[in-house]
Design a protein around this motif. Sequence first.
Motif, mmCIF file in Angstrom:
data_model
loop_
_atom_site.group_PDB
_atom_site.id
_atom_site.type_symbol
_atom_site.label_atom_id
_atom_site.label_comp_id
_atom_site.label_asym_id
_atom_site.label_seq_id
_atom_site.Cartn_x
_atom_site.Cartn_y
_atom_site.Cartn_z
ATOM 1 N N ASP A 5 0.833 -1.203 0.000
ATOM 2 C CA ASP A 5 0.000 0.000 0.000
ATOM 3 C C ASP A 5 0.871 1.258 0.000
ATOM 4 O O ASP A 5 0.648 2.203 -0.774
ATOM 5 N N LEU A 6 1.890 1.272 0.859
ATOM 6 C CA LEU A 6 2.764 2.446 0.946
ATOM 7 C C LEU A 6 3.628 2.598 -0.306
ATOM 8 O O LEU A 6 3.847 3.718 -0.780
ATOM 9 N N LYS A 7 4.122 1.492 -0.845
ATOM 10 C CA LYS A 7 4.918 1.575 -2.069
ATOM 11 C C LYS A 7 4.120 2.215 -3.204
ATOM 12 O O LYS A 7 4.653 2.991 -4.001
ATOM 13 N N LEU A 8 2.837 1.889 -3.269
ATOM 14 C CA LEU A 8 1.988 2.411 -4.334
ATOM 15 C C LEU A 8 1.569 3.848 -4.107
ATOM 16 O O LEU A 8 1.450 4.634 -5.060
ATOM 17 N N ASN A 9 1.326 4.227 -2.853
ATOM 18 C CA ASN A 9 0.669 5.498 -2.570
ATOM 19 C C ASN A 9 1.480 6.504 -1.766
ATOM 20 O O ASN A 9 1.146 7.694 -1.777
ATOM 21 N N ALA A 10 2.528 6.034 -1.101
ATOM 22 C CA ALA A 10 3.394 6.947 -0.340
ATOM 23 C C ALA A 10 4.757 6.290 -0.193
ATOM 24 O O ALA A 10 5.132 5.830 0.900
ATOM 25 N N PRO A 11 5.529 6.181 -1.274
ATOM 26 C CA PRO A 11 6.758 5.383 -1.274
ATOM 27 C C PRO A 11 7.851 5.882 -0.335
ATOM 28 O O PRO A 11 8.803 5.144 -0.064
ATOM 29 N N HIS A 12 7.724 7.118 0.161
ATOM 30 C CA HIS A 12 8.720 7.615 1.113
ATOM 31 C C HIS A 12 8.394 7.202 2.548
ATOM 32 O O HIS A 12 9.163 7.487 3.472
ATOM 33 N N VAL A 13 7.271 6.519 2.730
ATOM 34 C CA VAL A 13 6.890 5.981 4.037
ATOM 35 C C VAL A 13 7.018 4.461 3.966
ATOM 36 O O VAL A 13 6.513 3.830 3.037
ATOM 37 N N GLU A 14 7.696 3.874 4.948
ATOM 38 C CA GLU A 14 7.883 2.423 4.977
ATOM 39 C C GLU A 14 7.333 1.864 6.283
ATOM 40 O O GLU A 14 6.986 2.613 7.200
ATOM 41 N N ALA A 15 7.245 0.541 6.367
ATOM 42 C CA ALA A 15 6.657 -0.093 7.544
ATOM 43 C C ALA A 15 7.474 -1.303 7.964
ATOM 44 O O ALA A 15 8.033 -2.015 7.133
ATOM 45 N N SER A 16 7.523 -1.506 9.276
ATOM 46 C CA SER A 16 8.191 -2.668 9.857
ATOM 47 C C SER A 16 7.263 -3.319 10.874
ATOM 48 O O SER A 16 6.530 -2.630 11.585
ATOM 49 N N VAL A 17 7.317 -4.646 10.948
ATOM 50 C CA VAL A 17 6.604 -5.374 11.999
ATOM 51 C C VAL A 17 7.644 -5.972 12.935
ATOM 52 O O VAL A 17 8.603 -6.612 12.512
ATOM 53 N N VAL A 18 7.460 -5.741 14.227
ATOM 54 C CA VAL A 18 8.377 -6.219 15.257
ATOM 55 C C VAL A 18 7.743 -7.417 15.950
ATOM 56 O O VAL A 18 6.584 -7.348 16.374
ATOM 57 N N MET A 19 8.507 -8.512 16.073
ATOM 58 C CA MET A 19 7.977 -9.723 16.699
ATOM 59 C C MET A 19 8.919 -10.184 17.803
ATOM 60 O O MET A 19 9.837 -10.968 17.573
ATOM 61 N N PRO A 20 8.697 -9.674 19.014
ATOM 62 C CA PRO A 20 9.560 -10.045 20.138
ATOM 63 C C PRO A 20 9.171 -11.399 20.713
ATOM 64 O O PRO A 20 8.006 -11.808 20.684
#
Length: 294
Positions: free
Chosen positions: A181-196
């Motif tokens: 979604d971000l790559k298509l619509n806001a490529p300067h915003v990225e996302a990470s999922v943290v799994m402790p």
Amino acid sequence: MENFENKLAVITGAGDGMGRSLATQLTASGCHVALCDLFEDSVAQTAERCAAGASNDVRISHHQCDVSSESQLLAFRDAALAAHDSTHINLLFNNAGVAGGGSMLQNDRAQWERTFNVCWGGVYLGVRTFMPALVAAKEARIVNTSSVNGFWASLGPDVAHTSYSAAKFAVKGFTEALITDLKLNAPHVEASVVMPGHIGTGIAENSVAVHGREADAGITERAANFRNSAPMTADQAATVILDGVRSRRWRILVGEDAHILDIEVRADPEAAYDADFGERLAGAFSALTENRSS
């Protein structure tokens, strides 16, 4: 985002544990922070610790907020942006979490939904609330805290764990879907999922207060055991998370136990809820310990 200096980070659940450690490490590196927590005195203490370890030009604001409430999150956003005289943020750590609601049959609906609404709703509403401010930045990253219970819905064969696991699965799936979604619509915003994995935090005792219960001696002892027996401290976990953010990793496993569990579940997902799965995990952990000592 290799350098956090002069960036602005929003951190939920900043009153204790990984949220507090993220805040202190970020401010020590020159990052401005807007902190929130359900417990106002706890987040105020975090802000004091940040101020003690940061330079005078680092801006630190702290706010009381229940992340399961959209109106409270909107108020937090507006207050945070005003406090930092900013129209944007660079980092959003949706870190707030609570335990409880393990059983659909034994726990009441209010406890189940309270847990789910904090652990999942707080992430979803956090992203939706702060998305305009993230998009307004030149570069930004969303960091959503899931759990090993986001890919293994269990604490073992003798413990029901439905609400927390359901929420953490949702966080994982949502964050992975955000990547496209971000790559298509806001490529300067990225996302990470943290799994402790098992991290030494106060979630066990804090969860009792969130659900409106009094912590008796037994609960206090179990909570202390949970914190003190953890193979990784909150400070160590925060370091792993921030290293992952610097490296632009979208999937951040935290702790050797998280890595082992990930391998074992992927190797045989059909057996992940069998009674002897715990024995396999114990064997994997023992092998790791032996390799370390040899």
